[in-house]
Design a protein around this motif. Structure first.
Motif, PDB file in Angstrom:
ATOM      1  N   UNK A  68       4.504  -3.935   3.732  1.00 53.17           N
ATOM      2  CA  UNK A  68       5.046  -3.214   4.873  1.00 53.17           C
ATOM      3  C   UNK A  68       5.858  -2.041   4.352  1.00 53.17           C
ATOM      4  N   UNK A  69       5.575  -0.865   4.838  1.00 51.19           N
ATOM      5  CA  UNK A  69       6.339   0.280   4.334  1.00 51.19           C
ATOM      6  C   UNK A  69       7.795   0.204   4.746  1.00 51.19           C
ATOM      7  N   UNK A 102       9.864   1.850  -4.049  1.00 49.75           N
ATOM      8  CA  UNK A 102      10.013   2.121  -2.620  1.00 49.75           C
ATOM      9  C   UNK A 102       8.640   2.241  -1.988  1.00 49.75           C
ATOM     10  N   UNK A 103       8.356   1.396  -1.014  1.00 54.75           N
ATOM     11  CA  UNK A 103       7.071   1.450  -0.314  1.00 54.75           C
ATOM     12  C   UNK A 103       7.147   2.509   0.776  1.00 54.75           C
ATOM     13  N   UNK A 104       6.330   3.519   0.650  1.00 57.60           N
ATOM     14  CA  UNK A 104       6.360   4.641   1.586  1.00 57.60           C
ATOM     15  C   UNK A 104       4.992   4.801   2.225  1.00 57.60           C
ATOM     16  N   UNK A 105       4.967   4.861   3.540  1.00 55.05           N
ATOM     17  CA  UNK A 105       3.719   5.100   4.265  1.00 55.05           C
ATOM     18  C   UNK A 105       3.496   6.594   4.394  1.00 55.05           C
ATOM     19  N   UNK A 155      -0.136   3.153   2.085  1.00 51.96           N
ATOM     20  CA  UNK A 155       1.201   2.839   1.586  1.00 51.96           C
ATOM     21  C   UNK A 155       1.187   2.928   0.065  1.00 51.96           C
ATOM     22  N   UNK A 156       2.118   3.674  -0.468  1.00 53.39           N
ATOM     23  CA  UNK A 156       2.252   3.788  -1.915  1.00 53.39           C
ATOM     24  C   UNK A 156       3.663   3.379  -2.305  1.00 53.39           C
ATOM     25  N   UNK A 157       3.809   3.002  -3.547  1.00 55.72           N
ATOM     26  CA  UNK A 157       5.122   2.639  -4.072  1.00 55.72           C
ATOM     27  C   UNK A 157       5.561   3.710  -5.063  1.00 55.72           C
TER      28      UNK A 157
END
Lengths: 146, 333
Positions: A138-139, B190-193, B199-201
């Protein structure tokens, strides 16, 4: 031998002229530094000046309310992010922004702390590491057109 | 999975004309996060174009004369010149007259509620080069007559960088301009959409999205092309760019969006983008900006998310640094 006042004045003048003359001669014959000519050409452009690029943001010197300069000094001496936040915490929001803008401007200037001014001043030196997150992730943050 | 822990501090707030903002702090306390929010509001008050009392409005109201400016405003004007240089002139903050001519003459909420009908018959001409119309000194600045400035995303990107750099492990999102530092809430990044829904980290990074699908109203949108002084006609609906800083990412995202899909990849690669993600505006083939009244940013967000989820489920390759990932094109194939 006793010299009169008038004779002493004449001798003093002659001596001063001699000293100035010798000094002038020494300066005139002293070799000039090649890399910093005292009389740069005023017409035409050499290859070195033609290739000179002055970034648009590097011309100015940042200024700040003098009462905030001690804070800047404290921030420079702080070694941790926590310490820097503690220093900023006593200020108003406007003062914090002014100080950070000032420090940013100083850092970007050619005479600044790290002389990092360049034509791509919006950039940084960090190479972002990017990994695709697992499908179930989950972002935490969304970037979007706003 | 990247979720905040109980010790992390997270504030969500609204600023910059209704944009969703958030601060997530892993190495600070509530007071630190509150200071970020307060500084964001102070920044907006000082530099909004929708308040005649702001420093920006007073500057724009006195063209042709040297105006005394604060260190903050002076720094931002320098940054604007940098962004102009980095983007080959595609990011030109002297776009305010064109924005107003396009109908964005009030807050976006008011413009959407009561859009101004504009006649597009006026011939467009290229905007003047920013260095030709903006002078910045130590404590003063001057804008040429007939010109005015809107800091837009450049200001948000700069602020996101400064606020995040106060921490070792934090993320700041100012209306889509994101800056992250550190290893995130549980050390996995940090998981960013992104705009496509992928979604990338990331660790230390700046992420920004630009496009025509956001601040849109009947008859126009907010992305001005300085080559025409009009709302951009581009085949990119949205593009997310990852770069070293939020300001860098914001500058590149806007420039690439204006260039379009065909030229964006090489342009971004040459300017330090680490990764980009594109959502194609298929409707642009049939109609142009301004022909789709009433399409809100929430609708466009839903569309991007749907595309992204379908794409992720299809087992595509991992993001390739320096290369764009055209989600629509993949779906078509």
């Amino acid at each position: 031998m006793v010299l009169g006042t008038r004779s002493l004045k004449v001798l003093s003048g002659v001596g001063a002229a001699a000293v100035c003359g010798v000094s002038g001669l020494l300066v005139a014959t002293d070799p000039k530094p090649v890399t910093a000519p005292l009389r740069p050409p005023v017409t035409g452009s050499s290859s070195s000046t033609a290739s000179l690029v002055i970034p648009p943001s590097c011309g100015a010197t940042a200024t700040l309310d003098p009462s905030l300069l001690p804070i800047v000094q404290q921030l420079r001496q702080a070694t941790t992010a926590s310490a820097r936040r503690s220093i900023l915490a006593v200020l108003s929001a406007t003062q914090r922004l002014e100080i950070e803008a000032y420090m940013r401007a100083i850092a970007r200037s050619p005479t600044g702390a790290n002389a990092s001014c360049n034509t791509t001043g919006t950039g940084g030196s960090i190479a972002p590491s990017i990994v695709e997150a697992p499908g179930s992730t989950q972002p935490l943050i969304n970037t979007y057109v706003s | 999975m990247s979720t905040p822990t109980s010790s992390d501090v997270r504030h969500v707030f609204t600023a910059f004309g209704g944009a969703r903002c958030e601060v997530i702090v892993c190495d600070g306390n509530q007071d630190d996060a509150s200071a970020v929010v307060a500084d964001t509001y102070a920044f907006e008050r000082q530099l909004t174009r929708f308040d005649a009392r702001s420093e920006l409005s007073r500057f724009n109201a006195a063209p042709g004369t040297r105006i005394s400016v604060s260190p903050l405003f002076a720094e931002l004007l320098h940054v604007c010149l940098d962004a102009y240089a980095l983007s080959d002139g595609l990011v030109n903050v002297a776009c305010l007259p064109a924005l107003i001519a396009a109908g964005y003459d009030r807050t976006i909420t008011e413009v959407r509620r009561h859009p101004t009908q504009r006649t597009p018959s006026t011939p467009r001409r290229e905007m003047p080069a920013l260095p030709d119309v903006l002078e910045v000194g130590n404590t003063w600045a001057r804008i040429a007559p007939g010109c005015a400035i809107d800091l837009g995303g450049v200001g948000k990107g700069w602020l996101a960088d400064r606020l995040c750099e106060r921490f070792d492990n934090a993320a700041i999102n100012l209306g889509g301009d994101v800056r992250t530092r550190g290893a995130g809430p549980n050390g996995a990044g940090w998981a960013v959409a992104l705009c496509s829904g992928r979604v990338v980290t990331v660790g230390d990074a700046g992420i920004a999205t630009s496009g025509t699908s956001g601040r849109r109203w009947p008859g126009g949108h907010h992305l001005i092309d300085p080559r025409t002084a009009a709302p951009a006609r581009t085949d990119i609906s949205a593009i997310s760019v990852i770069a070293p800083t939020a300001l860098h990412a914001e500058t590149l995202a806007k420039g690439a969006c204006l260039l379009g899909i065909g030229a964006a990849d090489s342009w971004l690669e040459a300017r330090g983008a680490a990764h980009q993600e594109v959502v194609r505006d298929d409707a642009a083939k049939l109609s142009r900006p301004g022909d789709r009244p009433g399409r809100s940013e929430f609708e466009s967000d839903r569309e991007s998310a749907t595309i992204g989820l379908r794409e992720r489920g299809s087992g595509q390759a991992k993001p390739r640094p320096g290369r764009s990932h055209d989600v629509s094109a993949d779906l078509i194939r």
